[in-house]
Design an enzyme around this catalytic site. Sequence first.
Site, mmCIF file in Angstrom:
data_model
loop_
_atom_site.group_PDB
_atom_site.id
_atom_site.type_symbol
_atom_site.label_atom_id
_atom_site.label_comp_id
_atom_site.label_asym_id
_atom_site.label_seq_id
_atom_site.Cartn_x
_atom_site.Cartn_y
_atom_site.Cartn_z
ATOM 1 N N HIS A 196 41.252 45.427 39.094
ATOM 2 C CA HIS A 196 41.191 44.828 40.419
ATOM 3 C C HIS A 196 42.626 44.448 40.812
ATOM 4 O O HIS A 196 43.441 44.134 39.948
ATOM 5 C CB HIS A 196 40.312 43.572 40.308
ATOM 6 N N ASP A 247 40.068 39.773 32.302
ATOM 7 C CA ASP A 247 39.518 39.407 33.606
ATOM 8 C C ASP A 247 37.998 39.493 33.497
ATOM 9 O O ASP A 247 37.437 40.585 33.456
ATOM 10 C CB ASP A 247 40.061 40.372 34.662
ATOM 11 N N GLN A 305 33.546 39.981 36.472
ATOM 12 C CA GLN A 305 32.269 40.708 36.558
ATOM 13 C C GLN A 305 31.466 40.614 35.262
ATOM 14 O O GLN A 305 30.437 41.284 35.131
ATOM 15 C CB GLN A 305 32.522 42.188 36.889
ATOM 16 N N LYS A 337 31.100 34.147 41.985
ATOM 17 C CA LYS A 337 30.336 35.353 41.661
ATOM 18 C C LYS A 337 29.221 35.049 40.666
ATOM 19 O O LYS A 337 28.428 35.913 40.322
ATOM 20 C CB LYS A 337 31.268 36.423 41.069
ATOM 21 N N CYS A 356 38.998 46.430 46.390
ATOM 22 C CA CYS A 356 40.205 45.841 45.785
ATOM 23 C C CYS A 356 40.606 46.581 44.514
ATOM 24 O O CYS A 356 41.152 45.990 43.582
ATOM 25 C CB CYS A 356 40.046 44.353 45.508
#
Lengths: 134, 480
Positions: free
Chosen positions: B194, B271, B274, B297, B438
């Site tokens: 991302h 990261d 998700q 999220k 993104c």
Amino acid sequence: MDDLYRAEILEHYRHPHNFGSLDHPDVVQEGSNPLCGDRLTLMLDIDEQGRVDEVAFTGRGCAISQASASMLTDLIRGKQLSEVAKIGRKDIVDELGIEISPARLKCALLSVDTLRRALEDRVTWQAETEEEPA
Amino acid sequence: MAIGERRTGADPANPRSGTTIPAALDILEPGTAVDGPDAVADCDVAVPRTGAGTALDPASDAPDAPAAVELDPLDPVAIRRDFPVFERDFGGRPVAYLDTAATSLKPRSVIEAVDGYNTRYTANVHRGIYRMGEEATAAYEAAREKVGRFIGAPDRHEIVFVRNATEAINLVAATWGRKNIGAGDTIVLTELEHHSNLVPWQFVAQEKDADLEFVPIDAQGRLVQDAFDALLRTKPKLVAFTHVSNGVGTINPVRDMVDRAHAAGALVLVDGAQAVPHMPVNVAGLDCDFYAFSGHKALGPTGSGALWARRELLEAMPPYMGGGEMIREVHLRSTVYNDVPWKFEAGTPDIAAAIGLGAAVDYLTALGMDRVREHERLLTAYALDTLARGVPGLTLYGPRSAYQRGGVVSFNLPGVHPHDVATLLDREGIAVRAGHHCTQPLHERLGEAATARASFGVYSTTDDIDRLVAGLRKVQQLFA
């Protein structure tokens, strides 16, 4: 489902007018819409009398942006730059003839914004309201 | 731990020896050992599966199936009653919300937690010597404790509240990065990243004259692990990569990559934007050094998110922003900084959002993250299957197996721009993302300027996917 995608728009998308390249264009301008990845390259031949003699575009993008470019190039072909200078954002939205949501407005306006940048040295554009057309 | 072991294919002494992408595949092998019931450390592995015969479980997914573990399936119909947005009418139906990868919907308990702070104990934190101030501080710090427990942080002082994963990564880049990255150093990223795990490192690389290198992906959007090993031989200072790709859904073999990066002397930032909302995550088990995620999220409010980092790293890092809260003593020309994590929380934080994130974590914990993952895996398998069969000509991106991907399905209809797809689906009350999500370099790699993306959450149902398939068929008819 399809009021935004009326037949004329889909027809311009499937068979865009003036799609292609000019051999020795007087003006070349690229435009893009980073949100969608729409890209447009606008090419213009301008004759000695200040008339848009030939116009072509290449690019890829959504139906709205491609139909808009197809319609706009039809609109300016053969016109004097003094006439072209009167074309504003509202005109292209009217030409599309559909209700465009704010999120999709950038797609509709990519062609006219690219045209304005392409001719910014040659044309004094008529003032446009700051407000984007609804 | 078994889950950290190197597996088939790549000979460590000769990383080029494997021609396939073993590390991405072999996390899916049946019967992969996990160290007892608590070892959710590597969620890549701890993905159990319901028994055969589940209506959602297409046979095509079977060859990759890990050891069978019976899980009580989530009941999304009951869950949807907790999300007030489903009461809104979209042409006689609720929204088919398929954009959870962008931000999740919010359950009533989160909304009420935010309201509770704003209506009953509104006060700043760590300041007021009065009841509401103490209540606000207690709720804010309790949320930190919950978030820490939720992601397996050994120490709640290792949780820094931030607005989102982007801010977490920028914090690490601007503090640890600027202090530790020098001229000629290498930072290894991947083609999946991302922009939030790319641009901050471009800042550091430009300022310090450091190099960025990228692990490439294969045709299914999986990292080419041999290439990663080759890059590790350049002795990078840092490896930063996504746990789960927001663009094509790939679940990366985090623990395995962390072990190899550590062996090469690099620190690792993951990261988790998700991953945390969708599967069990245990940062201690992953053994990474930094882990970033967004609360919004994960059913939490916008403005909530967290950075986890090992305490000794946080203590050695310079502060990010200066101001109130991050100080212990301030004189006109010098300052003594506060302890971690407050050293990194200058100014009044988003107190309501942090408290809301605490409620979100409670909600997800009550559901059980292993069940959440299983629910979304089944939905993903169902979506891959019904889209491929129900929408002729559709291009699907990313790993073919739902075991290898989070609840993210990106696709394109040939001849139709994804923005047109999204606009037309919107008219059917179906919310999907269209664009590059993104991840512009990933899309360049895929050779597409844009894709459309459906992504799932705890409230997603097979009906949402059926509506998507029907909507795409309508789009096809219109553009035919």
